[in-house]
Design an enzyme around this catalytic site. Structure first.
Site, PDB file in Angstrom:
ATOM      1  N   ASP A  94     119.199 -52.946  35.840  1.00 54.89           N
ATOM      2  CA  ASP A  94     118.221 -53.695  34.554  1.00 54.89           C
ATOM      3  C   ASP A  94     117.813 -55.207  34.806  1.00 54.89           C
ATOM      4  O   ASP A  94     118.536 -56.501  34.876  1.00 54.89           O
ATOM      5  CB  ASP A  94     119.169 -53.838  33.210  1.00 54.89           C
ATOM      6  CG  ASP A  94     118.199 -54.024  31.948  1.00 54.89           C
ATOM      7  OD1 ASP A  94     117.718 -54.037  31.564  1.00 54.89           O
ATOM      8  OD2 ASP A  94     119.299 -54.435  30.612  1.00 54.89           O
ATOM      9  N   HIS A  95     116.202 -55.316  35.013  1.00 57.57           N
ATOM     10  CA  HIS A  95     115.327 -56.153  35.110  1.00 57.57           C
ATOM     11  C   HIS A  95     115.486 -56.847  36.512  1.00 57.57           C
ATOM     12  O   HIS A  95     116.064 -58.263  36.685  1.00 57.57           O
ATOM     13  CB  HIS A  95     115.856 -57.278  33.775  1.00 57.57           C
ATOM     14  CG  HIS A  95     115.068 -57.255  32.510  1.00 57.57           C
ATOM     15  ND1 HIS A  95     113.993 -57.142  32.704  1.00 57.57           N
ATOM     16  CD2 HIS A  95     116.115 -56.266  31.158  1.00 57.57           C
ATOM     17  CE1 HIS A  95     113.463 -56.643  30.886  1.00 57.57           C
ATOM     18  NE2 HIS A  95     114.853 -56.590  30.448  1.00 57.57           N
ATOM     19  N   GLU A 146     107.221 -52.530  34.439  1.00 53.54           N
ATOM     20  CA  GLU A 146     107.351 -52.814  32.936  1.00 53.54           C
ATOM     21  C   GLU A 146     106.097 -53.231  32.808  1.00 53.54           C
ATOM     22  O   GLU A 146     104.938 -54.607  33.644  1.00 53.54           O
ATOM     23  CB  GLU A 146     108.328 -53.985  32.162  1.00 53.54           C
ATOM     24  CG  GLU A 146     108.049 -53.996  31.016  1.00 53.54           C
ATOM     25  CD  GLU A 146     108.933 -55.344  30.804  1.00 53.54           C
ATOM     26  OE1 GLU A 146     110.426 -55.409  30.813  1.00 53.54           O
ATOM     27  OE2 GLU A 146     108.829 -55.658  29.667  1.00 53.54           O
ATOM     28  N   HIS A 190     114.148 -58.615  22.967  1.00 47.44           N
ATOM     29  CA  HIS A 190     115.891 -58.750  23.011  1.00 47.44           C
ATOM     30  C   HIS A 190     116.340 -59.265  22.492  1.00 47.44           C
ATOM     31  O   HIS A 190     116.561 -60.066  22.092  1.00 47.44           O
ATOM     32  CB  HIS A 190     116.188 -58.895  24.808  1.00 47.44           C
ATOM     33  CG  HIS A 190     115.741 -58.405  25.900  1.00 47.44           C
ATOM     34  ND1 HIS A 190     114.157 -58.832  25.941  1.00 47.44           N
ATOM     35  CD2 HIS A 190     115.594 -57.179  26.033  1.00 47.44           C
ATOM     36  CE1 HIS A 190     114.005 -57.508  27.361  1.00 47.44           C
ATOM     37  NE2 HIS A 190     115.094 -56.952  26.783  1.00 47.44           N
ATOM     38  N   GLY A 191     117.830 -59.106  22.285  1.00 45.18           N
ATOM     39  CA  GLY A 191     118.986 -59.533  21.299  1.00 45.18           C
ATOM     40  C   GLY A 191     119.710 -59.462  20.064  1.00 45.18           C
ATOM     41  O   GLY A 191     119.047 -58.657  19.805  1.00 45.18           O
ATOM     42  N   HIS A 232     113.271 -50.831  25.798  1.00 48.22           N
ATOM     43  CA  HIS A 232     113.838 -52.060  26.050  1.00 48.22           C
ATOM     44  C   HIS A 232     114.472 -53.246  25.147  1.00 48.22           C
ATOM     45  O   HIS A 232     113.576 -52.179  23.901  1.00 48.22           O
ATOM     46  CB  HIS A 232     113.689 -53.427  26.768  1.00 48.22           C
ATOM     47  CG  HIS A 232     113.738 -52.534  28.405  1.00 48.22           C
ATOM     48  ND1 HIS A 232     114.386 -53.601  28.947  1.00 48.22           N
ATOM     49  CD2 HIS A 232     113.119 -51.974  29.526  1.00 48.22           C
ATOM     50  CE1 HIS A 232     113.967 -52.584  30.348  1.00 48.22           C
ATOM     51  NE2 HIS A 232     113.757 -52.755  30.329  1.00 48.22           N
ATOM     52  N   SER A 235     118.993 -51.908  20.178  1.00 44.88           N
ATOM     53  CA  SER A 235     120.299 -52.403  19.059  1.00 44.88           C
ATOM     54  C   SER A 235     119.060 -52.289  17.878  1.00 44.88           C
ATOM     55  O   SER A 235     118.336 -52.784  17.543  1.00 44.88           O
ATOM     56  CB  SER A 235     120.382 -53.407  20.189  1.00 44.88           C
ATOM     57  OG  SER A 235     121.131 -53.196  21.228  1.00 44.88           O
ATOM     58  N   ASN A 275     117.277 -48.360  25.562  1.00 45.13           N
ATOM     59  CA  ASN A 275     118.450 -49.227  25.943  1.00 45.13           C
ATOM     60  C   ASN A 275     118.767 -50.194  24.720  1.00 45.13           C
ATOM     61  O   ASN A 275     118.730 -51.011  24.374  1.00 45.13           O
ATOM     62  CB  ASN A 275     117.449 -50.996  26.286  1.00 45.13           C
ATOM     63  CG  ASN A 275     116.801 -49.868  28.390  1.00 45.13           C
ATOM     64  OD1 ASN A 275     117.174 -48.791  28.208  1.00 45.13           O
ATOM     65  ND2 ASN A 275     116.756 -51.444  29.130  1.00 45.13           N
ATOM     66  N   ASP A 277     122.418 -52.556  24.334  1.00 46.03           N
ATOM     67  CA  ASP A 277     123.191 -53.703  24.728  1.00 46.03           C
ATOM     68  C   ASP A 277     123.557 -54.391  23.392  1.00 46.03           C
ATOM     69  O   ASP A 277     124.848 -54.252  23.576  1.00 46.03           O
ATOM     70  CB  ASP A 277     122.416 -54.575  25.673  1.00 46.03           C
ATOM     71  CG  ASP A 277     123.840 -55.652  26.627  1.00 46.03           C
ATOM     72  OD1 ASP A 277     125.005 -55.442  26.255  1.00 46.03           O
ATOM     73  OD2 ASP A 277     123.160 -56.409  27.288  1.00 46.03           O
TER      74      ASP A 277
HETATM   75 ZN   LIG Z   1     115.511 -54.985  28.610  1.00 43.90          ZN
END
Ligand SMILES: [Zn+2]
Length: 333
Positions: A94-95, A146, A190-191, A232, A235, A275, A277
């Site tokens: 990933d990344h 990406e 993200h996050g 990406h 969540s 994705n 996480d």
């Molecule tokens: Zn990502």
């Protein structure tokens, strides 16, 4: 040099083809620990779903690259032991942020890598992605690239602002890089703090984030019919897990994710990899905090990691069955 095929892993090519045609998405779960790995495999086996186990640069720094590789090899053997004769497990970087890192992963048995040159100028992003593709394809390893920038924080990937992918660039980018899938930016992030409360609207006491840019997604689909698209930062940041964390001594403020209905809708399109996480981190932390608060005398890690593993497994199964729709989608059941 280890080839992933010798480890029983698969690349993403066939599973993405089926996912795009079938209107569902393959889950890509990040892992750093044995408990996450076990929970991912148990969930995939129980639901008969293909699965992507992904490792970030931060995970490699935390757990050690060699250990993670053996864990993925172990995941295949574990899936078989649990009764799944033909598991479809991808080990994905990933990344990846450099050619050298991608090469290192390919050489040690990864079946798929992401090269993230999205923060580079357009031509440099293409040149870097093409270099990785040219190396990876010699070993039948698939490559995700990406285009567009996601906001948020993920391990070492930080961007303050997002820039949506420009649909007019995708044909040129995909053709010249030769990448197998394309991560795009349409408003995911993200996050666990994807949006500020100011960006959201209050509906029935719940903060609802701005919708994903489905118009951009559909524009991209029109330009690249059937081409695998990746989301990406997807969540959902379930409120019950956030509340459990806060109830038992945690302090998570204004954690806001992507509503699952939107991910369900995206799964039906050319989006074939989603994705997740942060949701696993939240599920693990919530279960551990609750257990330790309710059993202050416990000090054997197994006592609190077992419910943590159970909680993650429950979350993975929920995503597979109720959000992505990849259950029952193994090629050979
Ligand atoms: Zn990502």
């Amino acid at each position: 040099m280890v080839n992933y095929k010798d480890l029983g892993l698969v690349n993403t090519r066939e599973m993405f083809k089926r996912a795009v045609a079938g209107g569902y998405a393959i889950p890509a779960f990040n892992f750093n620990t044995m408990e996450q790995m076990q929970a991912i495999v148990m969930a995939a086996v129980e639901t008969k779903s293909p699965v992507i186990m992904q490792v970030s640069k931060g995970a490699r720094n935390y757990a050690n690259a060699t250990i993670l590789r053996y864990m993925a090899e172990g995941a295949v053997a574990y899936a078989k032991e649990l009764g799944c004769e033909h598991p479809e497990i991808v080990l994905h970087l990933d990344h990846g942020d450099s050619f050298e890192l991608c090469k290192d992963c390919i050489d040690m048995g990864f079946s798929s890598v992401m090269i993230d040159g999205s923060s580079l100028p357009y031509e440099e992003n293409i040149a870097l992605a093409k270099k990785v593709v040219d190396y990876a394809h010699q070993f039948d390893v698939t490559v995700e690239a990406e285009l567009g920038v996601l906001a948020g924080v993920e391990d070492e990937v930080v961007a303050a602002e997002s820039h949506y992918t420009k649909p007019e660039e995708v044909i040129d980018f995909a053709t010249r890089t030769g990448c197998d899938s394309l991560a795009i930016s349409i408003g995911t992030s993200h996050g666990a703090h994807k949006f500020t409360p100011e960006q959201c609207t209050l509906v029935n006491g719940v903060l609802v984030p701005p919708p994903l840019a489905f118009d951009v997604l559909h524009e991209i689909e029109k330009k690249l019919p059937g081409f695998p698209i990746v989301l990406h930062g997807s969540s959902s940041v379930p409120m019950d897990e956030v509340n459990t964390i806060n109830q038992f001594g945690g302090h998570l403020e204004a954690a806001i994710g992507i509503p699952e209905e939107q991910l369900r809708e995206a799964s039906k399109s050319a989006v074939c990899k989603i994705n997740i996480d942060s949701d696993s981190r939240l599920a693990m932390t919530a279960a551990i905090r609750k257990h330790l608060a309710e059993h202050p005398g416990d000090f054997d890690p197994r006592q609190y990691l077992k419910p943590a593993r159970e909680n993650m497994k429950k979350m993975y199964i929920h995503k597979i069955v109720n959000v992505l729709g990849s259950d029952g989608k193994l090629a050979i059941k």
